[in-house]
Scaffold this active site. Structure first.
Site, PDB file in Angstrom:
ATOM      1  CD  GLU A   6      -2.775  -1.383   0.193  1.00 16.29           C
ATOM      2  OE1 GLU A   6      -2.935  -0.418  -0.585  1.00 16.29           O
ATOM      3  OE2 GLU A   6      -3.377  -2.460   0.049  1.00 16.29           O
ATOM      4  CB  CYS A  66      -1.511   7.014   1.946  1.00 19.70           C
ATOM      5  SG  CYS A  66      -2.911   6.049   2.525  1.00 19.70           S
TER       6      CYS A  66
END
Length: 476
Positions: free
Chosen positions: A221, A255
């Protein structure tokens, strides 16, 4: 308020190999935990978070210098609890073997797919949402029946120490182990059965190379530059409120935070005016505890360098508060950057801070083209009331996830998978897809008492030809 870690005995760096061997042996002794055992682990995890939520929020704030307690509660505490409860409610169904179609030739036999635990799962956690990004994957891994070793970020020292202490109270070390202050080199040296890493693309490449030594499957990720497209038909004030509240949440250290904005030329001034009103209302001063600090001096310096680079190359840098960045508080003023160019670091690197470059476009196709000529982002944000426009953008772009008429909300949905694509990652967790990610979908064929396949055994002859022609003609 007293510091959390002052009341916790410091822990030494444990031997990662010994914990790995302990968990591997425990897995061999119980390779398929039943539903009751898995639910018990998930309920303990929920109990741990609920009973210690204030200490957890305080520890995270200590690690940041200041992190709004409310941001931790809604994004991390609640996010974890919702995901645990979602898994508990559906786990029985997830665990059921799946019946599969049987070949015509083998009627009477049976096919099924059984999701089985992989074994020992390694989870490497970043500092920006340290509870959510450790517990989220942990929920998926425990639901799938695995054992887990977790490496926290060096910048999360207070939380890491606290969680190490708490997990030892609630879980045996052979089921879940938090390993504080261990190095990445030491942690990634073990032959795990699956490894999940959340962080930068650069470090993700290193982790993947390390995992390759053991042929360990990985979930990455990574992040990247998540774009926002505002279309002509959408209310600019509503768009500004939703975009900027997401961008400045956790001071942009997210993020999936909007990383750059694409907006029609004639809406630029309206967006700027709305942004000034909103930010002055949300954060009257950088001293506000509602506004989170930048994680450390290195990150603060990097963001200041980005702004200086933009100024020197001709961008218009517009702070949204009439104050300067505060080095003592490690806070960067919420800032918009107009007229950014491709040679600026703000458009070349993931920002991870409260700075939003704003680009304009004349035609929607130009905006989509701009996105498509860059690395595939972790998220794409679309603001439009037209379902035709929404559908057009979704089908003609690619990203890890999509959020329409808001930002980042897709990540908080317990029944949606989360993951990137290309430079923004691979694999996914959350929801049923997370359960599958940490399971081996084991195909199982069971032959009938009498096998029709015997008719195709040697010696071959006319009977074989007749059966073969029948099989080719038959339509399912």
């Amino acid at each position: 308020m007293e510091k959390v870690v002052e009341h916790i005995k410091p822990v030494s760096v444990g031997k990662v190999e010994s914990v790995f061997k302990l968990q591997k042996e425990a897995f061999h002794n119980n390779p398929y935990p039943d539903l009751r055992q898995r639910l018990e682990s998930l309920h303990k995890l929920e109990q741990l978070i609920l009973e210690n939520q204030e200490s957890i929020a305080q520890a995270i704030s200590e690690d940041f210098g200041n992190r709004a307690i409310q941001e931790t509660k809604i994004a991390e505490i609640y996010g974890c609890i919702e995901e645990i409860r979602h898994a508990c409610k559906r786990l029985k169904g997830w665990m059921k073997p799946q019946k599969r179609h049987i070949s015509l030739l083998l009627r009477g036999a049976k096919n099924r797919v059984l999701p089985q635990p992989k074994g020992v799962i390694a989870i490497i956690v970043p500092w920006n949402y340290p509870l959510l990004l450790s517990v989220g994957p942990l929920v998926s891994a425990l639901s799938a029946g695995n054992r887990c070793m977790i490496k926290m970020a060096a910048s999360s020292r207070s939380l890491s120490t606290l969680l190490h202490y708490l997990f030892r109270q609630y879980f045996p070390e052979d089921l879940v182990s938090i390993l504080p202050e261990v190095t990445a080199v030491e942690f990634t040296a073990q032959p795990y059965d699956h490894l999940l890493f959340t962080g930068s693309s650069r470090v993700g490449q290193v982790v993947m190379r390390r995992a390759a030594d053991h042929l360990t499957p990985v979930t990455l990720e990574l992040g990247g530059k998540s774009p926002v497209i505002v279309c002509e038909d959408f209310d600019i004030n509503i768009a500004a409120k939703r975009i900027l509240s997401s961008k400045f949440f956790n001071a942009g250290q997210t993020c999936v935070a909007p990383d750059y904005l694409l907006i029609p030329e004639d809406r630029l001034v309206s967006f700027w005016e709305s942004a000034k009103r909103l930010v002055s209302k949300w954060y009257p001063s950088l001293h506000s505890k509602d506004y989170t600090s930048i994680i450390n001096e290195e990150a603060f310096n990097r963001l200041e360098a980005y702004l200086q680079d933009a100024r020197e190359k001709g961008a218009k840098v517009q702070p949204l508060l009439e104050v300067k960045n505060n080095r003592r508080l490690q806070k960067i003023v919420p800032t918009l950057v107009f007229n950014p160019t491709e040679d600026m670091n703000l458009l070349r690197e993931e920002i991870f801070g409260p700075i939003l470059p704003v680009l304009t476009y004349k035609k929607l196709s130009d905006a989509m083209g701009y996105i498509n000529h860059r690395d595939r982002p972790l998220a794409l944000y679309i603001f439009s009331n037209s379902e035709d426009l929404q559908d057009n953008i979704v089908k003609n772009t690619m990203s890890g996830g999509v959020c329409i008429n808001d930002c980042a909300m897709h990540v908080s949905q317990a029944d949606l998978p989360f993951g990137g694509i290309g430079a923004s990652g691979m694999g996914q967790y959350h929801a049923y897809e997370g359960f599958l990610e940490f399971s081996k979908l084991r195909p199982i064929f069971k032959q009938a008492k009498k096998s029709a396949a015997g008719a195709l055994q040697p010696p071959y002859g006319q009977r074989f030809d007749k059966i073969f022609r029948f099989l080719l003609r038959f339509k399912l």
